[in-house]
Design an enzyme around this catalytic site. Sequence first.
Site, PDB file in Angstrom:
ATOM      1  N   GLY A 187      15.605  78.230 -40.276  1.00  0.00           N
ATOM      2  CA  GLY A 187      14.856  77.942 -39.057  1.00  0.00           C
ATOM      3  C   GLY A 187      13.405  78.304 -39.341  1.00  0.00           C
ATOM      4  N   ALA A 188      12.468  77.444 -39.006  1.00  0.00           N
ATOM      5  CA  ALA A 188      11.074  77.627 -39.404  1.00  0.00           C
ATOM      6  C   ALA A 188      10.525  79.003 -39.044  1.00  0.00           C
ATOM      7  CB  ALA A 188      10.213  76.529 -38.769  1.00  0.00           C
ATOM      8  N   GLY A 233       0.795  69.817 -50.573  1.00  0.00           N
ATOM      9  CA  GLY A 233       1.893  69.937 -51.514  1.00  0.00           C
ATOM     10  C   GLY A 233       1.442  70.546 -52.827  1.00  0.00           C
ATOM     11  N   ALA A 240       9.050  75.350 -47.885  1.00  0.00           N
ATOM     12  CA  ALA A 240       7.759  75.494 -48.570  1.00  0.00           C
ATOM     13  C   ALA A 240       6.615  75.650 -47.568  1.00  0.00           C
ATOM     14  CB  ALA A 240       7.513  74.296 -49.472  1.00  0.00           C
ATOM     15  N   GLY A 241       6.636  74.828 -46.512  1.00  0.00           N
ATOM     16  CA  GLY A 241       5.586  74.932 -45.498  1.00  0.00           C
ATOM     17  C   GLY A 241       5.624  76.249 -44.751  1.00  0.00           C
ATOM     18  N   ASP A 242       6.834  76.765 -44.531  1.00  0.00           N
ATOM     19  CA  ASP A 242       6.952  78.070 -43.871  1.00  0.00           C
ATOM     20  C   ASP A 242       6.440  79.170 -44.793  1.00  0.00           C
ATOM     21  OD1 ASP A 242       8.212  76.710 -41.773  1.00  0.00           O
ATOM     22  OD2 ASP A 242      10.171  76.936 -42.726  1.00  0.00           O
ATOM     23  N   ARG A 259       9.599  67.180 -36.228  1.00  0.00           N
ATOM     24  CA  ARG A 259      10.995  66.789 -36.348  1.00  0.00           C
ATOM     25  C   ARG A 259      11.199  65.538 -35.478  1.00  0.00           C
ATOM     26  NH1 ARG A 259      10.285  70.238 -39.520  1.00  0.00           N
ATOM     27  NH2 ARG A 259      11.607  72.040 -40.056  1.00  0.00           N
TER      28      ARG A 259
END
Length: 319
Positions: free
Chosen positions: A36-37, A230, A259-261, A170
Amino acid sequence: MQSFDVLTFGEPLVNFVAREPGSLHDVSEFWRGIGGAEVNVAVGLARLGHRPQYISQVGDDVLGDYIARRLCEEGVNTDYVRVCKEATTGYQFKTKVAEGDPEIHYVRRNSAASKLRFHEDHKALIESATLVHMTGIPLALSTETLNFAEQFIAAAKAAKKRLTFDPNLRPSLWPSAQQMVETINSFAAMADIVLPGLAEGRTLTGLQNPEEIARFYIEQGVGAVVVKLGPDGAFFQTQNRRGYIGGYPVTQVVDTVGAGDGFAVGVISALLEDLPVADAVARGCAIGAMQVMCEGDLEGLPSRAALRAFEQEVGRMHA
């Protein structure tokens, strides 16, 4: 009330990750983790020695018990992770892939977290935090979580708290792309720091390059925008500074989820230490690179010692 470095809220999920490549229809063995983010961000900050507080709900079930136990083990305060007896805990299945993004199947409709409601004691909790972080995911889960987010951000603004916002789009959770864009952008405009990925920024603004995307939000009064690129790093812009920060080389991409989190963990942790935005973005790039080299949503999020070793041993690429 005890003070915290960061306060966030969202939906915790139990992850069932395939042990072998192939379609979810064919895989027979999975290993279990959490995700979960906002969970990923809270856990990542705790591993770096910060004090995160997480607000959510889980079901009165074994998956909810597992999430609460794992969060405690990671050093995330769970005093405001409450049990909802009327609903179950959300979970997801994820494929193992050799390249590209994994396939994910969510089982989260009408989950306990989707019934989260704002209470008066949440205002005091916001007052006790140094920084508040939110993503766009709760805005799409349910009417209840959207209402919670509206009251949360209003209370944070009233308390003059620094607010970071990660769109975390999302599309499948939204009734329409137009509603997604309008709602996400309305919340982003109230944040101090916005952290879109390049593809997200293009969707949200209709613009193509990082400089244009950043300018879109800066012109709405956002203090700083970081556009994630990225493996190429990131572009940042504040009211008086801008620039590209190179990424860190990755030996092998194992799992792109999280990765973004991880990037958000790096940025937020550096801001808590009063580092300049450029240094915060560089740390975000480092942790994002570490996360993609590990299986699972948060398994690659480092300790302080591991982060320091990675930054020293792996040179950042030029932007």
